[in-house]
Design a protein around this motif. Structure first.
Motif, PDB file in Angstrom:
ATOM      1  N   LYS A 209       0.824  -1.206   0.000  1.00  0.00           N
ATOM      2  CA  LYS A 209       0.000   0.000   0.000  1.00  0.00           C
ATOM      3  C   LYS A 209       0.860   1.259   0.000  1.00  0.00           C
ATOM      4  O   LYS A 209       1.961   1.273   0.546  1.00  0.00           O
ATOM      5  CB  LYS A 209      -0.917   0.022   1.220  1.00  0.00           C
ATOM      6  CG  LYS A 209      -1.941  -1.102   1.281  1.00  0.00           C
ATOM      7  CD  LYS A 209      -2.820  -0.956   2.511  1.00  0.00           C
ATOM      8  CE  LYS A 209      -3.851  -2.065   2.604  1.00  0.00           C
ATOM      9  NZ  LYS A 209      -4.713  -1.910   3.811  1.00  0.00           N
ATOM     10  N   HIS A 211       0.208   5.316   1.054  1.00  0.00           N
ATOM     11  CA  HIS A 211      -0.705   6.297   1.642  1.00  0.00           C
ATOM     12  C   HIS A 211      -0.226   7.691   1.249  1.00  0.00           C
ATOM     13  O   HIS A 211       0.941   8.034   1.465  1.00  0.00           O
ATOM     14  CB  HIS A 211      -0.725   6.170   3.161  1.00  0.00           C
ATOM     15  CG  HIS A 211      -1.171   4.827   3.664  1.00  0.00           C
ATOM     16  ND1 HIS A 211      -2.369   4.639   4.313  1.00  0.00           N
ATOM     17  CD2 HIS A 211      -0.578   3.606   3.620  1.00  0.00           C
ATOM     18  CE1 HIS A 211      -2.495   3.354   4.640  1.00  0.00           C
ATOM     19  NE2 HIS A 211      -1.415   2.719   4.234  1.00  0.00           N
ATOM     20  N   VAL A 245      -5.440   5.910  -0.460  1.00  0.00           N
ATOM     21  CA  VAL A 245      -4.564   4.742  -0.353  1.00  0.00           C
ATOM     22  C   VAL A 245      -4.587   4.015  -1.685  1.00  0.00           C
ATOM     23  O   VAL A 245      -5.663   3.716  -2.226  1.00  0.00           O
ATOM     24  CB  VAL A 245      -5.016   3.795   0.777  1.00  0.00           C
ATOM     25  CG1 VAL A 245      -4.143   2.538   0.787  1.00  0.00           C
ATOM     26  CG2 VAL A 245      -4.960   4.499   2.123  1.00  0.00           C
ATOM     27  N   GLU A 247      -3.593   0.545  -3.210  1.00  0.00           N
ATOM     28  CA  GLU A 247      -3.198  -0.819  -2.871  1.00  0.00           C
ATOM     29  C   GLU A 247      -2.989  -1.586  -4.163  1.00  0.00           C
ATOM     30  O   GLU A 247      -3.925  -1.767  -4.941  1.00  0.00           O
ATOM     31  CB  GLU A 247      -4.246  -1.498  -2.000  1.00  0.00           C
ATOM     32  CG  GLU A 247      -3.829  -2.883  -1.537  1.00  0.00           C
ATOM     33  CD  GLU A 247      -4.770  -3.457  -0.483  1.00  0.00           C
ATOM     34  OE1 GLU A 247      -4.460  -4.540   0.057  1.00  0.00           O
ATOM     35  OE2 GLU A 247      -5.807  -2.822  -0.216  1.00  0.00           O
ATOM     36  N   PHE A 272      -3.853   7.045  13.205  1.00  0.00           N
ATOM     37  CA  PHE A 272      -4.369   5.889  12.477  1.00  0.00           C
ATOM     38  C   PHE A 272      -5.881   6.025  12.362  1.00  0.00           C
ATOM     39  O   PHE A 272      -6.559   6.334  13.346  1.00  0.00           O
ATOM     40  CB  PHE A 272      -4.028   4.592  13.213  1.00  0.00           C
ATOM     41  CG  PHE A 272      -2.560   4.435  13.512  1.00  0.00           C
ATOM     42  CD1 PHE A 272      -1.660   4.162  12.504  1.00  0.00           C
ATOM     43  CD2 PHE A 272      -2.090   4.571  14.809  1.00  0.00           C
ATOM     44  CE1 PHE A 272      -0.310   4.014  12.774  1.00  0.00           C
ATOM     45  CE2 PHE A 272      -0.750   4.425  15.097  1.00  0.00           C
ATOM     46  CZ  PHE A 272       0.150   4.150  14.073  1.00  0.00           C
ATOM     47  N   ASN A 274      -8.932   3.700  10.980  1.00  0.00           N
ATOM     48  CA  ASN A 274      -9.420   2.433  10.437  1.00  0.00           C
ATOM     49  C   ASN A 274      -8.325   1.661   9.712  1.00  0.00           C
ATOM     50  O   ASN A 274      -8.541   1.091   8.633  1.00  0.00           O
ATOM     51  CB  ASN A 274     -10.605   2.676   9.496  1.00  0.00           C
ATOM     52  CG  ASN A 274     -11.821   3.192  10.237  1.00  0.00           C
ATOM     53  OD1 ASN A 274     -12.103   2.791  11.365  1.00  0.00           O
ATOM     54  ND2 ASN A 274     -12.542   4.108   9.609  1.00  0.00           N
ATOM     55  N   GLU A 275      -7.147   1.630  10.304  1.00  0.00           N
ATOM     56  CA  GLU A 275      -6.032   0.895   9.705  1.00  0.00           C
ATOM     57  C   GLU A 275      -5.904  -0.479  10.363  1.00  0.00           C
ATOM     58  O   GLU A 275      -6.111  -0.626  11.568  1.00  0.00           O
ATOM     59  CB  GLU A 275      -4.727   1.655   9.868  1.00  0.00           C
ATOM     60  CG  GLU A 275      -4.618   2.875   8.975  1.00  0.00           C
ATOM     61  CD  GLU A 275      -3.180   3.300   8.740  1.00  0.00           C
ATOM     62  OE1 GLU A 275      -2.326   2.413   8.518  1.00  0.00           O
ATOM     63  OE2 GLU A 275      -2.921   4.513   8.780  1.00  0.00           O
ATOM     64  N   SER A 279      -0.734  -3.100   9.923  1.00  0.00           N
ATOM     65  CA  SER A 279      -0.136  -1.883   9.375  1.00  0.00           C
ATOM     66  C   SER A 279       0.365  -0.978  10.487  1.00  0.00           C
ATOM     67  O   SER A 279       1.431  -0.354  10.366  1.00  0.00           O
ATOM     68  CB  SER A 279      -1.164  -1.141   8.510  1.00  0.00           C
ATOM     69  OG  SER A 279      -0.651   0.093   8.056  1.00  0.00           O
ATOM     70  N   VAL A 280      -0.389  -0.895  11.576  1.00  0.00           N
ATOM     71  CA  VAL A 280       0.023  -0.090  12.723  1.00  0.00           C
ATOM     72  C   VAL A 280       1.345  -0.612  13.287  1.00  0.00           C
ATOM     73  O   VAL A 280       2.283   0.147  13.558  1.00  0.00           O
ATOM     74  CB  VAL A 280      -1.071  -0.084  13.812  1.00  0.00           C
ATOM     75  CG1 VAL A 280      -0.573   0.621  15.065  1.00  0.00           C
ATOM     76  CG2 VAL A 280      -2.337   0.582  13.285  1.00  0.00           C
ATOM     77  N   THR A 303      -9.104  -3.445  13.031  1.00  0.00           N
ATOM     78  CA  THR A 303      -8.959  -2.055  12.599  1.00  0.00           C
ATOM     79  C   THR A 303      -8.742  -1.142  13.804  1.00  0.00           C
ATOM     80  O   THR A 303      -9.389  -1.286  14.844  1.00  0.00           O
ATOM     81  CB  THR A 303     -10.194  -1.582  11.811  1.00  0.00           C
ATOM     82  OG1 THR A 303     -11.366  -1.759  12.609  1.00  0.00           O
ATOM     83  CG2 THR A 303     -10.317  -2.353  10.515  1.00  0.00           C
ATOM     84  N   SER A 305      -8.195   2.930  15.172  1.00  0.00           N
ATOM     85  CA  SER A 305      -8.299   4.382  14.980  1.00  0.00           C
ATOM     86  C   SER A 305      -7.828   5.047  16.267  1.00  0.00           C
ATOM     87  O   SER A 305      -8.452   4.884  17.325  1.00  0.00           O
ATOM     88  CB  SER A 305      -9.741   4.795  14.667  1.00  0.00           C
ATOM     89  OG  SER A 305     -10.153   4.285  13.415  1.00  0.00           O
TER      90      SER A 305
END
Length: 343
Positions: A209, A211, A245, A247, A272, A274-275, A279-280, A303, A305
């Motif tokens: 991905k 961003h 994003v 992808e 963040f 809804n990641e 990914s976090v 997810t 946030s």
């Protein structure tokens, strides 16, 4: 200064190095007049030796740490190595800019690799900049643009009379691009090709991905590998406060983001929205030398946030554990932090 650095500058006129250091000090100011930027660009592009001297100045600048004593002997020793021309030139270097360069001390070296592929600026001149884990840095490009590299990041830059191109090879970077309608500024990372004339925007490469978020100006994002940039359906235009994003070769929906949060990681704020937790974790791993692991694959798609402080990874993870059903275990002997489901 290392012996390697001395060898690197042995073929460069020392007065030219002093001049390059003066330009680097001037370009470090937050506000630089347009005529000064134009003069700097004309100087650095006029001769390959100027480009090489400025590359050295950029590397040297990254080894300096401002301290409060303008007569510090260590500073004089550093300047003796950097530009042993005239003492008046060395003193002039220390007085450039709106804030006085009081004194300098050698700090940890961040290497910059300069790959000369010809004797003329018409040939490809590529400079690679990178940062280590938990390290960030600001790079001044020859066109007056600036790039802030996040931790664990790497870029290749190619700036000449006709092109302004950057490849983000890994990590994250915030771009503050000087406007030049004759030379669009492009950033390529993964499948994304970003084109601007002059603006401020943030790019993060993560797995498959990319961003992109815009703080100022307008950004065009295309799909580099497919050559679909000429097809409006294969492009997305972003205005300030918008993000997208990409992808693989598919764009997500354009979303709104607070302009204040674009590039907030420069102040150690990680945002963040809804990641996926995977990914976090990938991002947070660039801010701490301990390896953070997801022990349960089912957690990867959770997810998240949140807005968190990257300067305190332990507190950051504790906060995530309070908000989400997570447990954090430290394996000191393996220098790891393991995330599991909370029982």
């Amino acid at each position: 200064m290392t012996t390697d650095s001395r060898d690197y500058i042995s073929g460069i006129d020392q007065a030219l190095i002093a001049e390059a250091l003066e330009w680097r000090a001037l370009m470090a100011d937050d506000i630089v007049a347009n005529d000064k930027r134009a003069a700097f660009h004309a100087w650095v592009m006029s001769d390959p030796a100027h480009m090489k001297a400025f590359d050295y100045a950029e590397r040297f600048w990254e080894q300096l740490k401002l301290v409060s004593d303008p007569d510090d002997q260590q500073a004089e020793a550093v300047l003796d190595i950097a530009a042993p021309a005239q003492s008046s030139n060395r003193r002039k270097i220390s007085l450039i800019g709106s804030s006085v360069l009081l004194s300098v001390a050698i700090m940890a070296i961040t290497f910059v690799v300069l790959d000369w592929q010809g004797d003329s600026l018409d040939e490809s001149t590529t400079i690679t900049y990178f940062t280590d884990i938990a390290e960030s840095r600001t790079v001044s490009l020859p066109d007056g643009s600036r790039v802030v590299l996040g931790p664990g990041s790497r870029v290749e830059t190619r700036i000449d009379d006709e092109n302004r191109a950057v490849s983000l090879l890994s990590g994250q970077a915030y771009f503050d691009v000087t406007k030049d309608i004759q030379r669009p500024f492009s950033v390529v990372t993964g499948k994304a090709e970003i084109s601007v004339l002059g603006t401020q925007f943030d790019v993060r490469a993560a797995s498959n991905k990319t961003h992109i978020a815009v703080a100022e100006g307008r950004v065009q994002v295309g799909i580099a590998a497919s050559g679909s940039n000429s097809d409006p359906a294969g492009m997305v235009a972003l205005d300030p406060g918008q993000s997208v994003v990409l992808e693989r070769e598919s764009f997500g929906e354009v979303s709104n983001v607070s302009v204040d949060l674009v590039g907030a990681w420069r102040d150690n704020r990680l945002a963040f929205f809804n990641e996926p937790l995977a990914s976090v974790v990938e991002q947070v791993n660039r801010y701490d030398r301990r390896e953070i692991l997801l022990a349960d694959p089912d957690l990867a798609a959770l997810t998240v946030s949140a807005t968190l402080d990257a300067s305190d990874i332990d507190s950051l993870l504790d906060t995530l554990a309070e908000i989400y059903p997570l447990a954090i275990t430290e394996r000191e002997e393996e220098s790891q932090l393991v995330i599991t489901k909370k029982n």
